[in-house]
Every structure is written in C-alpha cells, then in structure tokens.
Design a protein around this motif. Structure first.
Motif, PDB file in Angstrom:
ATOM      1  N   ILE A 170       0.836  -1.208   0.000  1.00 11.70           N
ATOM      2  CA  ILE A 170       0.000   0.000   0.000  1.00 11.70           C
ATOM      3  C   ILE A 170       0.866   1.252   0.000  1.00 11.70           C
ATOM      4  O   ILE A 170       0.620   2.206  -0.746  1.00 11.70           O
ATOM      5  N   GLN A 171       1.878   1.258   0.855  1.00  8.45           N
ATOM      6  CA  GLN A 171       2.743   2.427   1.005  1.00  8.45           C
ATOM      7  C   GLN A 171       3.439   2.791  -0.305  1.00  8.45           C
ATOM      8  O   GLN A 171       3.558   3.974  -0.653  1.00  8.45           O
ATOM      9  N   ARG A 172       3.877   1.774  -1.046  1.00  6.38           N
ATOM     10  CA  ARG A 172       4.584   2.026  -2.314  1.00  6.38           C
ATOM     11  C   ARG A 172       3.626   2.124  -3.503  1.00  6.38           C
ATOM     12  O   ARG A 172       4.083   2.324  -4.622  1.00  6.38           O
ATOM     13  N   ASP A 173       2.346   1.993  -3.237  1.00  7.75           N
ATOM     14  CA  ASP A 173       1.331   2.073  -4.285  1.00  7.75           C
ATOM     15  C   ASP A 173       1.696   1.140  -5.447  1.00  7.75           C
ATOM     16  O   ASP A 173       1.689   1.539  -6.619  1.00  7.75           O
ATOM     17  N   MET A 174       2.002  -0.099  -5.119  1.00 11.56           N
ATOM     18  CA  MET A 174       2.439  -1.055  -6.133  1.00 11.56           C
ATOM     19  C   MET A 174       1.347  -1.393  -7.137  1.00 11.56           C
ATOM     20  O   MET A 174       1.631  -1.797  -8.266  1.00 11.56           O
ATOM     21  N   SER A 175       0.100  -1.203  -6.741  1.00 11.51           N
ATOM     22  CA  SER A 175      -0.995  -1.477  -7.671  1.00 11.51           C
ATOM     23  C   SER A 175      -0.932  -0.567  -8.888  1.00 11.51           C
ATOM     24  O   SER A 175      -1.349  -0.955  -9.986  1.00 11.51           O
ATOM     25  N   ALA A 176      -0.383   0.635  -8.720  1.00 10.82           N
ATOM     26  CA  ALA A 176      -0.262   1.564  -9.848  1.00 10.82           C
ATOM     27  C   ALA A 176       0.702   1.017 -10.900  1.00 10.82           C
ATOM     28  O   ALA A 176       0.483   1.188 -12.105  1.00 10.82           O
ATOM     29  N   TYR A 177       1.768   0.339 -10.448  1.00 14.56           N
ATOM     30  CA  TYR A 177       2.704  -0.285 -11.384  1.00 14.56           C
ATOM     31  C   TYR A 177       2.021  -1.430 -12.135  1.00 14.56           C
ATOM     32  O   TYR A 177       2.233  -1.618 -13.330  1.00 14.56           O
ATOM     33  N   LEU A 178       1.208  -2.166 -11.421  1.00 15.19           N
ATOM     34  CA  LEU A 178       0.547  -3.324 -12.024  1.00 15.19           C
ATOM     35  C   LEU A 178      -0.489  -2.919 -13.063  1.00 15.19           C
ATOM     36  O   LEU A 178      -0.788  -3.691 -13.974  1.00 15.19           O
ATOM     37  N   LEU A 179      -1.009  -1.704 -12.946  1.00 18.08           N
ATOM     38  CA  LEU A 179      -2.078  -1.238 -13.830  1.00 18.08           C
ATOM     39  C   LEU A 179      -1.571  -0.246 -14.890  1.00 18.08           C
ATOM     40  O   LEU A 179      -2.363   0.503 -15.462  1.00 18.08           O
ATOM     41  N   LEU A 180      -0.257  -0.250 -15.123  1.00 17.40           N
ATOM     42  CA  LEU A 180       0.341   0.611 -16.160  1.00 17.40           C
ATOM     43  C   LEU A 180       0.075   2.098 -15.919  1.00 17.40           C
ATOM     44  O   LEU A 180      -0.081   2.876 -16.863  1.00 17.40           O
ATOM     45  N   GLN A 181       0.044   2.495 -14.646  1.00 14.72           N
ATOM     46  CA  GLN A 181      -0.253   3.884 -14.316  1.00 14.72           C
ATOM     47  C   GLN A 181       0.987   4.690 -13.944  1.00 14.72           C
ATOM     48  O   GLN A 181       0.875   5.870 -13.617  1.00 14.72           O
ATOM     49  N   VAL A 182       2.168   4.072 -13.999  1.00 22.71           N
ATOM     50  CA  VAL A 182       3.402   4.748 -13.596  1.00 22.71           C
ATOM     51  C   VAL A 182       4.325   4.874 -14.802  1.00 22.71           C
ATOM     52  O   VAL A 182       4.624   3.884 -15.470  1.00 22.71           O
ATOM     53  N   ASP A 183       4.762   6.101 -15.080  1.00 22.67           N
ATOM     54  CA  ASP A 183       5.660   6.337 -16.216  1.00 22.67           C
ATOM     55  C   ASP A 183       7.130   6.182 -15.819  1.00 22.67           C
ATOM     56  O   ASP A 183       7.969   5.793 -16.638  1.00 22.67           O
TER      57      ASP A 183
END
Length: 228
Positions: A170-183
């Motif tokens: 949660i702290q690293r917001d890893m779900s954003a990486y999994l959903l192609l939301q991080v550039d």
C-alpha cells in the motif's frame, strides 16, 4: 533426499535473490543491473532444464483443479518472463545498446516496469503453490517435525511478514505499477539496502503465503494428515 533436488532448491533460491537484486535497480550501476539480468536469464534456463520432467508429463494423466491452476500460473509466468526479458534487452543502455532493436521509448520502459512488478507477484504465487513441498523439504533437511515448535514459529513469522508486506504494498502504491499507471519508477534513496530487500522479501512472502492459505482453504482443508 536426492542431491539433485537439494541443488534445485539452492538454485531457485539464487534465482529469487537475483530477481530481488534486479528489483533494486537504484542500488546498482545500470551496467551491473543488465549483467545481473543476464545471470537471472541463465538461472531461469537452468531451472527449466532441471524441471524437464514437468514438460514430459504435461500431456499425461488427468488434470484436477490444483494441477490446472499450476499450469495456468506457469503459462502466465512464462509470458511475464518473456515480456520482462525482451523489454529489458530492448531498453539496454550498455550490453545491447548498439543493436538495431534498441528502443528506449516510454512505452517499452513502462512495459518493462509493469512486467517485472507482475513477475514478482506471480513468482510468489508460484512459490506459494509449492509451499507445502518446500516446507516438507526443509523439515527433512534440518531433521525437524512439520508440527514442531520451530515449524510453527516459521509459520507465525511468515504471517507477520505477510502483514508487513501488505503495508509495504500500500505504502509504495504497487498497484499503480501493475495497472500501467506509472511512467517512471520512484525509489526511496534514503532507505538502506537492507531495508529495501527486507521489504522485497515481505511482499514476496505476502503473496506466497496468501496463495498457500487459499489453496488450503478451498482445496486441501479436508485432507487427512499423513501419519508418521
């Protein structure tokens, strides 16, 4: 206990460690990261060779739900490995930088980041599907009972690491990486090397132990324990 199996477990442990090193991109020089990637690829090939019996039995026998799940996870794992390796080679700034396929575009970098983060999770799920077998292996190797206090402490420790792994996820917001939301990957350069890898282990244990729990809950809960 067969020496080959001991070697396999040791090799797979090295593979997990190498992947952890690759996840810590900011802790290594870029060229070192690429050479570690090649070493990881070599270990993967050796893992496949040592497990060639799995391929030989692929079309033999019936498929129950557990076997079908293992096959599905292995297919996803293979796809992620290919994606991560190909995108990493294409992105290479040192070893393959002068090759015609070199491409450091945002999409390739984003694909690489997403695939390696999914790879960590699916590798952990793969580990979780072999959790019971590995627990039995280490119990035999260290001559301890699977119901001993040491074994129970190991389960408790895995549970605590899993809880900590949730907070890191949660702290690293890893779900954003999994959903192609991080550039671009974001790293905490103030965190110690030991702290980074402890977090990596915690997230890995989280998905491995969760996999093991759900397998027990839905597939193996009613199994009769084996009497020694």
């Amino acid at each position: 206990m067969k020496l080959k199996y001991i070697y396999q477990v040791a090799q797979d442990s090295v593979m997990v460690i190498l992947f952890g090193a690759l996840m810590g991109f900011h802790l290594w020089q870029e060229s070192t990261h690429e050479w570690l990637g090649l070493a990881f690829l070599l270990i993967v090939f050796k893992h496949l060779v040592l497990n060639n019996h799995w391929f030989q039995r692929l079309w033999l026998g019936d498929y129950d739900l557990f076997r079908a799940l293992k096959l599905a996870i292995n297919i996803v794992l293979a796809g992620l490995l290919i994606t991560a390796i190909v995108s990493g080679v294409v992105l290479s700034q040192h070893i393959f930088a002068d090759f015609f396929f070199h491409n450091a575009s945002d999409m390739v970098r984003k694909t690489h980041m997403t695939s390696v983060h999914w790879l960590q999770i699916i590798m952990a799920v793969h580990l979780g599907m072999h959790w019971k077998m590995l627990a039995r292996f280490f119990s035999q190797l260290w001559h301890i009972s699977e119901n001993s206090r040491i074994a129970k402490f190991g389960s408790f420790l895995s549970l605590m690491l899993s809880v900590y792994g949730v907070s890191i996820f949660i702290q690293r917001d890893m779900s954003a990486y999994l959903l192609l939301q991080v550039d671009y990957a974001f790293f905490d350069f103030e965190q110690s090397v030991a702290g980074f890898y402890f977090d990596y282990i915690a997230v890995t244990i989280l998905f491995a132990y969760t996999t093991r729990f759900f397998l027990w809950l839905f597939l193996f809960r009613n199994e009769q324990p084996v009497k020694e």
